[in-house]
Design a protein around this motif. Sequence first.
Motif, mmCIF file in Angstrom:
data_model
loop_
_atom_site.group_PDB
_atom_site.id
_atom_site.type_symbol
_atom_site.label_atom_id
_atom_site.label_comp_id
_atom_site.label_asym_id
_atom_site.label_seq_id
_atom_site.Cartn_x
_atom_site.Cartn_y
_atom_site.Cartn_z
ATOM 1 N N UNK A 49 -3.063 14.562 4.992
ATOM 2 C CA UNK A 49 -1.985 15.430 4.542
ATOM 3 C C UNK A 49 -0.628 15.066 5.110
ATOM 4 N N UNK A 50 -0.562 14.087 6.028
ATOM 5 C CA UNK A 50 0.732 13.665 6.586
ATOM 6 C C UNK A 50 1.423 14.800 7.306
ATOM 7 N N UNK A 51 0.642 15.551 8.037
ATOM 8 C CA UNK A 51 1.183 16.758 8.629
ATOM 9 C C UNK A 51 2.287 16.453 9.623
ATOM 10 N N UNK A 52 2.150 15.365 10.432
ATOM 11 C CA UNK A 52 3.141 15.090 11.478
ATOM 12 C C UNK A 52 4.317 14.268 10.962
ATOM 13 N N UNK A 53 4.168 13.605 9.823
ATOM 14 C CA UNK A 53 5.264 12.793 9.257
ATOM 15 C C UNK A 53 5.549 11.545 10.026
ATOM 16 N N UNK A 54 4.551 11.024 10.706
ATOM 17 C CA UNK A 54 4.744 9.822 11.526
ATOM 18 C C UNK A 54 4.043 8.658 10.845
ATOM 19 N N UNK A 55 4.755 7.494 10.834
ATOM 20 C CA UNK A 55 4.182 6.284 10.222
ATOM 21 C C UNK A 55 3.116 5.751 11.169
ATOM 22 N N UNK A 56 1.911 5.655 10.593
ATOM 23 C CA UNK A 56 0.818 5.114 11.403
ATOM 24 C C UNK A 56 0.592 3.637 11.081
ATOM 25 N N UNK A 57 0.700 3.263 9.765
ATOM 26 C CA UNK A 57 0.549 1.867 9.364
ATOM 27 C C UNK A 57 1.660 1.507 8.367
ATOM 28 N N UNK A 58 1.952 0.157 8.297
ATOM 29 C CA UNK A 58 2.995 -0.345 7.377
ATOM 30 C C UNK A 58 2.530 -1.691 6.818
ATOM 31 N N UNK A 59 2.699 -1.901 5.523
ATOM 32 C CA UNK A 59 2.294 -3.153 4.873
ATOM 33 C C UNK A 59 3.338 -3.531 3.813
ATOM 34 N N UNK A 60 4.031 -4.712 4.032
ATOM 35 C CA UNK A 60 3.948 -5.669 5.134
ATOM 36 C C UNK A 60 4.759 -5.191 6.326
ATOM 37 N N UNK A 61 4.577 -5.919 7.444
ATOM 38 C CA UNK A 61 5.223 -5.480 8.680
ATOM 39 C C UNK A 61 5.606 -6.714 9.474
ATOM 40 N N UNK A 62 6.843 -6.694 10.012
ATOM 41 C CA UNK A 62 7.352 -7.783 10.843
ATOM 42 C C UNK A 62 7.181 -9.153 10.172
ATOM 43 N N UNK A 63 7.561 -9.258 8.915
ATOM 44 C CA UNK A 63 7.493 -10.525 8.176
ATOM 45 C C UNK A 63 8.605 -10.526 7.125
ATOM 46 N N UNK A 64 8.679 -11.574 6.285
ATOM 47 C CA UNK A 64 9.652 -11.644 5.200
ATOM 48 C C UNK A 64 8.963 -11.285 3.890
ATOM 49 N N UNK A 65 9.682 -10.595 3.049
ATOM 50 C CA UNK A 65 9.143 -10.188 1.739
ATOM 51 C C UNK A 65 10.263 -10.294 0.693
ATOM 52 N N UNK A 66 9.905 -10.566 -0.551
ATOM 53 C CA UNK A 66 10.929 -10.668 -1.609
ATOM 54 C C UNK A 66 11.678 -9.349 -1.793
ATOM 55 N N UNK A 67 12.978 -9.484 -1.978
ATOM 56 C CA UNK A 67 13.804 -8.304 -2.233
ATOM 57 C C UNK A 67 13.293 -7.603 -3.486
ATOM 58 N N UNK A 68 13.174 -6.292 -3.325
ATOM 59 C CA UNK A 68 12.701 -5.507 -4.453
ATOM 60 C C UNK A 68 11.206 -5.302 -4.469
ATOM 61 N N UNK A 69 10.490 -5.970 -3.547
ATOM 62 C CA UNK A 69 9.027 -5.773 -3.509
ATOM 63 C C UNK A 69 8.702 -4.421 -2.876
ATOM 64 N N UNK A 70 7.388 -4.019 -2.895
ATOM 65 C CA UNK A 70 6.945 -2.686 -2.447
ATOM 66 C C UNK A 70 6.464 -2.774 -0.995
ATOM 67 N N UNK A 71 6.940 -1.835 -0.153
ATOM 68 C CA UNK A 71 6.468 -1.674 1.224
ATOM 69 C C UNK A 71 5.702 -0.345 1.295
#
Length: 705
Positions: free
Chosen positions: A678-700
């Motif tokens: 439910x995302x009760x705390x509103x804290x990011x637990x995971x991120x994909x991608x992370x600490x890398x390069x990605x094409x502008x406009x792509x989805x995180x």
Amino acid sequence: MQDYSSDPLVGTLVDGRYLIQSRLASGGMSTVYVATDRRLERDVALKVLHPHMAGDPQFLDRLGREAKAAARLSHPHVVGVLDQGEDDRVAYLVMEYIKGHTLRDVLKDRGALPPRLALALIDPVVEGLGAAHDAGLIHRDIKPENVLIAEDGRIKLGDFGLARAISTSTSTGALIGTVAYLSPELVLGRQADARSDIYSVGIMLYEMITGRQPFDGEVPIQVAYQHVNSAVGAPSERVPGLAAEIDELVQWCTANDPDKRPVDGNALLSELRHIRTNLSDAELDLQPPAARPALPPVPPGPPARRPGSVPDPRTDHGATEVFGGRQQPTEFIARGSNPTTVMSAAPRHPGYGPLTAPDEPAYPEDYFDDGPESSVPANKRAQRRHDRDEERARQRAAATPVRSLREGNPRRRGLLWILVLVIAALLAGSAGWFFGMGPGSPGTIPALTNRTVAEAEQLLRAAGFQSTTRRDVFDDDVGPGLVVGSEPAAGEVIRKFQPVSLAVSKGPELFPLPELTGKTLDEAKTALNAAGMALGEIAETYHETAPAGVVLAQAPPTGAPARHGTPVDLTVSRGPQPIPVPDVRGKKQGEAVEAIEAAGLKAVIAPDTVNDRSVPKGAVVEQDPASGNLTRGGAVTLTISKGPRLVDVPSFVGKQVDEARNALEDLGFEVKVENIFGGFFGTVREQDPEDTKAPEGSVVILRVV
């Protein structure tokens, strides 16, 4: 040229095409302007009708039909009609613009012209009029103002079509045309034909030779009345010494009865050229008389005219004549100023004495005239009467026979009389046979046109004519080898011993067609006019190298022999064919180049590539031009995509989701949030991608607890 800057039409654009530059002249029916045809980039004469005529639909319809008829007439001595139309109640005619002056200007400048110049100026006018009559057109307003003389010497007759349209749309009683040159039948409201134009030409020729019009008056109706009720006098009455042939020509054209005039312009042209060929140089170069100075007043009493002078029907005792706009008194010569001389030895008559004595003095004619009582002394008058009585007595005595006819043997005299009577009877009988039934009898020339020479000669022999000659002539209507006509003409009555000349056709006179290919359309029309040919159909086609408006081909071809008036068809370039530019944006580079070259265009790859978040690498991002038309071989520049640019993706694990979303969207990424529990705390637990390069406009993707 006159420019009326206050004219509201100067500077305006008529019908979206004709830019009015300046005003030339204005008349009772229209105003003429110099205008530029913006479509063909040439100067034209634009005749704008006055509003009271432009508002009549029936008249405009008639004018349109007459303008089309006049436009079909293509002749070197006729001003061409180029266009006709209406624009916001402005009705107009577009005509060929002749830069130069008019015959009226010549007459104002020079007055009366020598016959050579007058006949040379009237010749092309009559030739153009003959072509119009052949085409079924009648001018109705022949006058010096409508004879245009270009700067290069070309002479053209203008204003066809307008007078005819006006005359058809006005009331029966209206006089259409210039009254000084109006034919009697037009004054009377009768039907006009080609002979009405011939009358006006005759009046104009009279004015050219004498320097004045044959009729004048204080108001136009007086001039019109004279056209109907008076005969045009011989020009030689005002130009002494003028050839009789010119008198006859003018009076033939200006006969009150149309049936007594030439039937059309071609008939007049033939006679005009015959006269020009046969007159001597002295007759052609005769100079019109200069204006005469005023004479001192003459004494009371009837004046005597100069011997050989012709009385002016409009002048009487002491009246004045008008020559070239100047009034000059009529000259009178007193009787005593031209004495008559009596020959010193008069001729004798067989059997009679001298009519005057050999030693008889010669007396002036006025010696036997008492004259005014106050001018001769009484003793001299008595002496004159005495001398006159003696002179008359001597003349009566001189007329008395000096010997008798009864002298000689009476019997011999009787035989002589019998012989004389017999010879006279024989001569009378021979003359009667010669002039009644023999070669001197009258015969009528038969109709010989379109006959062979042998058939014509046989018909002439059957009619009693024995002497024939022939001459070869060009003729457009009669086939080669056939008789065109005869001199004297068919129907004329002559003595049978007189020769008859046959004119035999050589066929139409052919002229080589000029070279028109490579010229502009206007240049081709000018060349056709100069060669006496007509403009045929115009076809337009695309051409990759020839500019628009250039003649590509002609039919018949260059150099082909053709008669005057032959229509020549032209094929004219429309310029290179336009090619629509295909849209290749978003296509791979190879596909885009292939599509452009298939359309006949040239693909050019821009040296620099660009990043684009929506266009994959190697595809076309931009093209120039993106649409519209190009000609074959035109270039289309393509800009190729490097794909989206790579952007560093920082880690937002442990951060609040709103902070992470805003930061990533500012970097150009699209953010997707997945809630865990439910995302009760509103804290990011995971991120994909992370600490890398990605094409502008792509989805995180952010997974939030």
